[in-house]
Design an enzyme around this catalytic site. Structure first.
Site, PDB file in Angstrom:
ATOM      1  N   GLY A  59       2.300  -4.567   3.360  1.00 21.32           N
ATOM      2  CA  GLY A  59       2.824  -3.222   3.162  1.00 21.32           C
ATOM      3  C   GLY A  59       3.919  -3.273   2.125  1.00 21.32           C
ATOM      4  N   SER A  70       0.271 -10.608   2.340  1.00 23.17           N
ATOM      5  CA  SER A  70       0.933  -9.739   1.373  1.00 23.17           C
ATOM      6  C   SER A  70       2.450  -9.755   1.582  1.00 23.17           C
ATOM      7  CB  SER A  70       0.346  -8.325   1.464  1.00 23.17           C
ATOM      8  OG  SER A  70       0.798  -7.504   0.431  1.00 23.17           O
ATOM      9  N   ALA A  71       3.047  -8.646   2.021  1.00 21.45           N
ATOM     10  CA  ALA A  71       4.495  -8.615   2.246  1.00 21.45           C
ATOM     11  C   ALA A  71       4.925  -9.655   3.265  1.00 21.45           C
ATOM     12  CB  ALA A  71       4.923  -7.222   2.709  1.00 21.45           C
ATOM     13  N   HIS A  80      -1.223 -10.708  -4.526  1.00 20.25           N
ATOM     14  CA  HIS A  80      -2.109  -9.812  -5.284  1.00 20.25           C
ATOM     15  C   HIS A  80      -1.982 -10.034  -6.795  1.00 20.25           C
ATOM     16  CE1 HIS A  80      -2.308  -7.657  -1.449  1.00 20.25           C
ATOM     17  NE2 HIS A  80      -1.012  -7.460  -1.501  1.00 20.25           N
ATOM     18  N   GLU A  98      -6.148 -12.651  -5.026  1.00 19.58           N
ATOM     19  CA  GLU A  98      -6.822 -12.181  -3.823  1.00 19.58           C
ATOM     20  C   GLU A  98      -7.854 -13.206  -3.353  1.00 19.58           C
ATOM     21  OE1 GLU A  98      -4.673 -10.191  -3.273  1.00 19.58           O
ATOM     22  OE2 GLU A  98      -5.567  -8.190  -3.154  1.00 19.58           O
TER      23      GLU A  98
END
Length: 236
Positions: free
Chosen positions: A90, A122-123, A159, A194
């Site tokens: 997020g 991700s985060a 990413h 990714e």
């Protein structure tokens, strides 16, 4: 004692949430049927309960139960008692702001250092480095600090996207932004594409994934590629 998977993303094209790393998650969380979920990054601004439902559905497919940290009154105790921890993706600034607000940065560091299996996407991977200064996210909130967990001695750029020579977009590329970071900072940065993740076992770090390279940025050096299954231990 670190035992972590730090993934660029939760979902790759053509698969469902976390599906591409189910086998790795079964190994990571092999000694527990329950994992503590940290939903604070709130992708697209969804609620904690909505995020928990998405992640819990995926974990059910590998026979694991997910419980949200937001459901506990004592967040520190929840981390200390957790047999496994997952921090979802997020907005990194929203995530870090809430981690500081709940005073769980240090407890989270201690839990991971003591061997509690940790998954970040991700985060949730972004916070594994020394800071979130190489995040792609907009700083929509202002955390007390950009300093994070330092599970690994380098920053992660999840990413990661390569410049498209055919694109008409003339704005800054990821590589440009990371070069700007290195005008003021010495910390190495790994551009994690990714489908790739970093496996951390004790103090050993390795690049894993589905046949992809990662891009390494070091201050005053030309960026370069490393192959899947390469060690990242040289990035000190």
């Amino acid at each position: 004692m670190n035992n972590c998977i730090l993934a660029s993303t939760s979902t790759i094209y053509g698969s469902t949430y976390l599906e591409y790393i189910f086998a790795e998650l079964l190994e990571l969380f092999q000694n527990t049927d329950e994992v503590l979920f940290i939903p604070y990054a709130r992708p697209s601004g969804i609620t904690y309960d909505q995020y928990l439902e998405i992640a819990a559905t995926a974990f059910q497919k590998i026979g694991k139960r997910l419980v949200g940290i937001h459901c506990f009154e004592n967040k520190v105790e929840a981390i200390q008692n957790a047999k496994g921890i997952f921090t979802g993706g997020g907005n990194s600034f929203v995530l870090v702001s809430e981690l500081y607000k709940q005073q769980i940065i240090e407890p989270l560091q201690n839990a991971i250092a003591s061997g509690t299996p940790y998954l970040g996407t991700s985060a949730g991977s972004n916070i594994a480095g020394p800071s979130i200064k190489t995040s792609n996210d907009m700083p929509i909130v202002y955390p007390p600090s950009f300093d994070t967990l330092s599970i690994v001695p380098f920053n992660i750029n999840p990413h990661y996207l390569d410049p498209d020579p055919n694109s008409k977009h003339k704005g800054e590329t990821r590589e440009t932004r990371i070069k700007e970071f290195h005008k003021f900072n010495d910390i190495p940065v790994i551009g994690l594409r990714e489908g790739s993740w970093i496996s951390v076992k004790e103090k050993k770090c390795d690049l894993k994934g589905i046949g992809l390279t990662a891009r390494i940025f070091e201050k005053d050096k030309t960026p370069y590629e490393i192959e899947e299954n390469s060690s990242l231990d040289f990035l000190k």
